[in-house]
Design a protein around this motif. Structure first.
Motif, PDB file in Angstrom:
ATOM      1  N   LEU A 197       6.341   8.715  -1.251  1.00 29.20           N
ATOM      2  CA  LEU A 197       5.990   7.411  -2.210  1.00 29.20           C
ATOM      3  C   LEU A 197       6.947   6.574  -1.920  1.00 29.20           C
ATOM      4  CD1 LEU A 197       4.917   9.373  -5.323  1.00 29.20           C
ATOM      5  CD2 LEU A 197       3.302   7.862  -4.046  1.00 29.20           C
ATOM      6  N   ASP A 221      -1.459  14.487 -15.171  1.00 36.09           N
ATOM      7  CA  ASP A 221      -0.899  15.138 -13.859  1.00 36.09           C
ATOM      8  C   ASP A 221      -1.309  15.133 -12.833  1.00 36.09           C
ATOM      9  OD1 ASP A 221       0.365  17.738 -14.691  1.00 36.09           O
ATOM     10  OD2 ASP A 221      -0.293  19.064 -14.011  1.00 36.09           O
ATOM     11  N   ALA A 222      -0.763  14.049 -12.366  1.00 37.64           N
ATOM     12  CA  ALA A 222      -1.227  13.654 -10.476  1.00 37.64           C
ATOM     13  C   ALA A 222      -0.380  13.896  -9.639  1.00 37.64           C
ATOM     14  CB  ALA A 222      -1.456  12.114 -11.541  1.00 37.64           C
ATOM     15  N   PHE A 223      -1.479  14.414  -8.747  1.00 38.13           N
ATOM     16  CA  PHE A 223      -0.075  15.163  -7.568  1.00 38.13           C
ATOM     17  C   PHE A 223      -0.748  15.305  -6.290  1.00 38.13           C
ATOM     18  CE2 PHE A 223       1.643  17.135 -11.527  1.00 38.13           C
ATOM     19  CZ  PHE A 223       3.673  15.575 -11.198  1.00 38.13           C
ATOM     20  N   TYR A 224      -0.239  15.426  -5.204  1.00 32.82           N
ATOM     21  CA  TYR A 224      -0.555  16.120  -3.789  1.00 32.82           C
ATOM     22  C   TYR A 224      -0.774  17.548  -4.247  1.00 32.82           C
ATOM     23  CZ  TYR A 224      -1.468  11.042  -2.975  1.00 32.82           C
ATOM     24  OH  TYR A 224      -2.317   9.611  -2.991  1.00 32.82           O
ATOM     25  N   LEU A 264      -2.230  -0.823 -14.146  1.00 34.05           N
ATOM     26  CA  LEU A 264      -3.830   0.352 -14.246  1.00 34.05           C
ATOM     27  C   LEU A 264      -4.532  -0.241 -14.994  1.00 34.05           C
ATOM     28  CD1 LEU A 264      -1.674   3.724 -14.225  1.00 34.05           C
ATOM     29  CD2 LEU A 264      -3.552   2.831 -11.922  1.00 34.05           C
ATOM     30  N   ILE A 268      -3.206   6.871  -8.603  1.00 33.68           N
ATOM     31  CA  ILE A 268      -1.951   5.554  -9.839  1.00 33.68           C
ATOM     32  C   ILE A 268      -1.429   5.279  -8.706  1.00 33.68           C
ATOM     33  CG2 ILE A 268      -0.852   6.670 -12.268  1.00 33.68           C
ATOM     34  CD1 ILE A 268      -2.894   8.175 -13.350  1.00 33.68           C
ATOM     35  N   HIS A 269      -0.850   6.935  -8.241  1.00 38.52           N
ATOM     36  CA  HIS A 269       0.762   6.562  -7.742  1.00 38.52           C
ATOM     37  C   HIS A 269       0.574   5.329  -6.535  1.00 38.52           C
ATOM     38  CE1 HIS A 269       2.484   9.800  -9.885  1.00 38.52           C
ATOM     39  NE2 HIS A 269       1.715  10.710  -9.533  1.00 38.52           N
ATOM     40  N   LEU A 270      -0.593   4.847  -6.283  1.00 41.13           N
ATOM     41  CA  LEU A 270      -0.793   3.940  -5.301  1.00 41.13           C
ATOM     42  C   LEU A 270      -0.684   2.998  -5.816  1.00 41.13           C
ATOM     43  CD1 LEU A 270      -3.227   6.230  -2.772  1.00 41.13           C
ATOM     44  CD2 LEU A 270      -0.464   6.296  -3.048  1.00 41.13           C
ATOM     45  N   LEU A 297       6.034   4.010   0.295  1.00 37.72           N
ATOM     46  CA  LEU A 297       5.566   2.944  -0.075  1.00 37.72           C
ATOM     47  C   LEU A 297       6.176   2.269  -0.521  1.00 37.72           C
ATOM     48  CD1 LEU A 297       2.081   5.510  -1.012  1.00 37.72           C
ATOM     49  CD2 LEU A 297       2.414   4.049   0.692  1.00 37.72           C
ATOM     50  N   GLU A 349      -8.646  10.866  -4.619  1.00 36.73           N
ATOM     51  CA  GLU A 349      -8.136  10.153  -4.866  1.00 36.73           C
ATOM     52  C   GLU A 349      -7.677   9.609  -6.855  1.00 36.73           C
ATOM     53  OE1 GLU A 349      -4.430   9.222  -3.845  1.00 36.73           O
ATOM     54  OE2 GLU A 349      -4.747   9.484  -1.895  1.00 36.73           O
ATOM     55  N   SER A 361      -8.480  13.010  -8.411  1.00 33.10           N
ATOM     56  CA  SER A 361      -6.910  13.767  -8.771  1.00 33.10           C
ATOM     57  C   SER A 361      -6.119  12.833  -8.950  1.00 33.10           C
ATOM     58  CB  SER A 361      -6.939  14.311  -7.712  1.00 33.10           C
ATOM     59  OG  SER A 361      -6.066  13.068  -6.537  1.00 33.10           O
ATOM     60  N   ARG A 362      -6.588  11.821  -9.572  1.00 31.24           N
ATOM     61  CA  ARG A 362      -5.500  10.590 -10.370  1.00 31.24           C
ATOM     62  C   ARG A 362      -4.410  10.546  -9.623  1.00 31.24           C
ATOM     63  NH1 ARG A 362      -6.879  13.496 -15.712  1.00 31.24           N
ATOM     64  NH2 ARG A 362      -6.009  15.252 -14.422  1.00 31.24           N
ATOM     65  N   THR A 363      -4.288  10.882  -7.519  1.00 33.50           N
ATOM     66  CA  THR A 363      -3.160  10.443  -7.623  1.00 33.50           C
ATOM     67  C   THR A 363      -3.508   8.911  -7.336  1.00 33.50           C
ATOM     68  OG1 THR A 363      -4.189  11.253  -5.474  1.00 33.50           O
ATOM     69  CG2 THR A 363      -2.838  12.784  -6.669  1.00 33.50           C
TER      70      THR A 363
END
Lengths: 287, 307
Positions: free
Chosen positions: B99, B84-87, B52, A111-113, B102, A104, A107-109
């Motif tokens: 999301l 770019d931050a994706f599943y 962050l 960030i969303h969490l 969440l 995570e 992949s920087r995902t």
């Protein structure tokens, strides 16, 4: 009253967060190439057990692998089941544990969490639950199959009930191994930049080296406590010549079952706590 | 107007590198543009605002609350990161639904909300496709959708127009303005003045981690207009586009770039160019792969401001 209601809402929201993170993590890893690779490795002992049953019937001494094929079923079991504990469970924990947070982060995902109303310990809990379920799905079926194929051999000297009882305990220790190694590698993934490398060094470097060194060093390894509670596992022996060495070997011998289980649970809790502490404190830079 | 973000002596450094340097500032409600060249500290400042990053020194509050490790605040804010931050194995719809869940919504409500925001960003037709197969512009739009799904009071958008085609840019600009008109607060970053200007009059100029100026955009644009503005376009018919553009008086020069399909346009009235381009592109069926403006001219203004 209103405070209690808001606490209940928060509790259910935390549970839901865990559930969603579990879903995301499980769905993501179950379809990965890593899972396909580990499944292949995990089913190798099943294949070997089948070969043992089929080829072992009419084997001649001059045939290749005749010694392996003619070994007793008890011996075959004592070779194959520890393979799940000492190699496969460590491999599964290493691959999945280190990736739980590191993937995570890479992949920087994450960030969303981190920018959702989710407590950070819920992230670890949800991810760890997904790892445990996935590890069970990968390891337990081939382990059970391997056991059934060999334990039902006509030459089995032990009764099936006795074998089953021993296997049940071995299964329990493997579950413990998945938990304890899983938390250690999760911590590596949260804290270190190259978690797999450090994980490999720990699992196949330190753990093996500690067991090979006589004395108290092995008490600082996880495998020592696992082997101490593993029925049919290799007993740990130190040097036994000289008074000092004798004393040392007493210290370094297998630890008691209850003590070992307590130690394993303690390591699990400590590393889980360290992972939680790390993601609460550490800043992750996403350039 | 009340302050939505307050910073006092805020600094952030990474080892020897200063990201944000001693900023004391209040950002009021409404739409605020954060303008600065690449590496100015815009993203660092936004990451400090959404929690962050934690400040190296000083303090920051958002909507009156501290930011670091405060997930409850995240219910009230939305963040669209620059990266770019994706599943990638999820569909756009699954991504937004997960999301939204969440944020505490039930699956059913999350799905309804996801559909609504996916429609807003004009991705309804592609909601079932894997994100891994999305174009750059579509990825930008789905990122925007996830930041809107819980209807936040305050939205942080980090370079939201990067990689978007002209039509996507236009609709995103319209969306930001609508959000502002509907009483939401938006803090949006860009290195292109004309993008920011299209969204708001209220800007913060940042360079080398410091806020250089804040206030009305018109004063800044007068400075910018003294410098010719370059626009780079990668398209399917560069020669045709060049021949159309060169007829306009505000175009100082047009030249073909080094890459195939690349065109470099120099203009003294970039506003006119930006408003004219979508029409020309649509009328002549030109496929635009990329459109960007370097910040050379902005750098010139910053040099002027810093003195």
């Amino acid at each position: 009253m209103s405070e209690q209601i808001s606490q209940n809402i928060r509790k259910s929201s935390s549970l839901q967060s865990c559930r969603v993170i579990f879903d995301i993590t499980f769905g993501r890893t179950v379809r990965s190439r890593k899972t396909a690779f580990i499944l292949i490795v995990a089913f190798l002992p099943v294949l070997l057990a089948v070969c043992y049953r089929i080829l072992g019937r009419d084997v001649r001494p001059e045939q290749p692998f005749s010694r392996v094929l003619t070994m007793s079923p008890v011996q075959a079991l004592s070779l194959m089941i520890p393979f799940f504990l000492q190699f496969l469970s460590v491999l599964v924990a290493l691959f999945y544990g280190t990736a739980l947070l590191a993937d995570e982060i890479d992949s920087r995902t994450i960030i969303h969490l981190f920018t959702r109303p989710v407590r950070k310990h819920s992230i670890i809990l949800g991810k760890f639950a997904a790892y445990i379920l996935e590890a069970f799905i990968i390891l337990i079926p081939p382990m059970v199959l391997t056991f059934l194929i060999i334990a039902t051999h006509s030459g089995m000297s032990r009764s099936f009930a006795d074998s089953l009882s021993i296997f049940g305990k071995q299964l329990g220790v493997t579950v413990l191994a998945l938990m304890v190694y899983g938390t250690i590698f999760t911590f590596f993934g949260a804290r270190l930049k190259r978690p797999v490398l450090f994980g490999l060094l720990f699992a196949f470097g330190w753990e093996k080296m500690a067991m090979a060194v006589p004395g108290v060093v092995r008490k600082f390894s996880v495998i020592h406590y696992l082997m101490s509670v593993f029925p049919g596992g290799t007993p740990v022996r130190g040097f036994t010549t000289g008074r000092g060495f004798l004393k040392l070997s007493e210290v370094a011998g297998p630890s008691g079952t209850v003590f070992s289980i307590v130690m394993l649970l303690a390591i699990t809790i400590i590393f889980f706590g360290l992972s939680v502490f790390t993601i609460y404190q550490k800043e992750y830079r996403f350039e | 107007m009340s302050a939505v973000v307050e910073m006092a002596d805020l600094s952030k450094w990474y080892g020897q590198v200063i990201g944000v340097n001693d900023i004391t500032l209040s950002i009021n409600s409404g739409v605020t543009g954060l303008l600065g060249p690449n590496g100015a500290g815009k993203s660092t400042l936004l990451k400090l605002m959404v929690g962050l990053l934690k400040p190296s020194r000083g303090s920051i509050t958002v909507l009156g609350e501290s930011v670091w490790n405060n997930p409850d605040l995240s219910r009230r804010i939305g963040y669209c990161p620059e990266q770019d931050a994706f599943y990638d194995d999820m569909t756009g719809f699954q991504f937004v639904v997960n999301l939204a869940r969440l944020n505490g919504y039930s699956r059913r409500e999350a799905e309804q909300r996801a559909l609504r925001v996916i429609e807003i960003v004009d991705l309804l037709e592609n909601k079932g496709r894997k994100i891994g197969a999305y174009s750059k512009g579509m990825r930008q739009r789905i990122k925007l959708a996830q930041s809107l799904v819980h209807d936040p009071e305050l939205l942080f958008l980090d370079e939201p127009l990067g990689g978007m085609d002209p039509i996507g840019r236009r609709s995103t600009i319209r969306l930001v303005k609508e959000l502002g008109a509907n009483g939401k607060s938006v803090i949006v970053s860009s290195h292109i003045l004309y993008e920011i200007e299209a969204m708001t009059n209220n800007i913060l100029l940042i360079n080398n981690g410091r806020i250089l100026a804040e206030g009305d955009v018109h004063e800044i644009r007068e400075l910018i207009d003294e410098h010719p503005h370059n626009v780079y376009i990668n398209c399917s018919k560069p020669r045709l586009l060049a021949s159309i553009l060169v007829k306009h008086e505000d175009i100082a020069s047009v030249r073909l770039g080094a890459e195939d399909g690349a065109l470099v346009i120099e203009t003294v009235k970039p506003d006119d160019l930006y408003s004219r381009l979508p029409e020309i592109i649509l009328e002549n069926n030109i496929k635009v792969e990329n459109l960007h403006s370097p910040d050379d001219n902005l750098q010139a203004v910053f040099r002027y401001l810093v003195g």
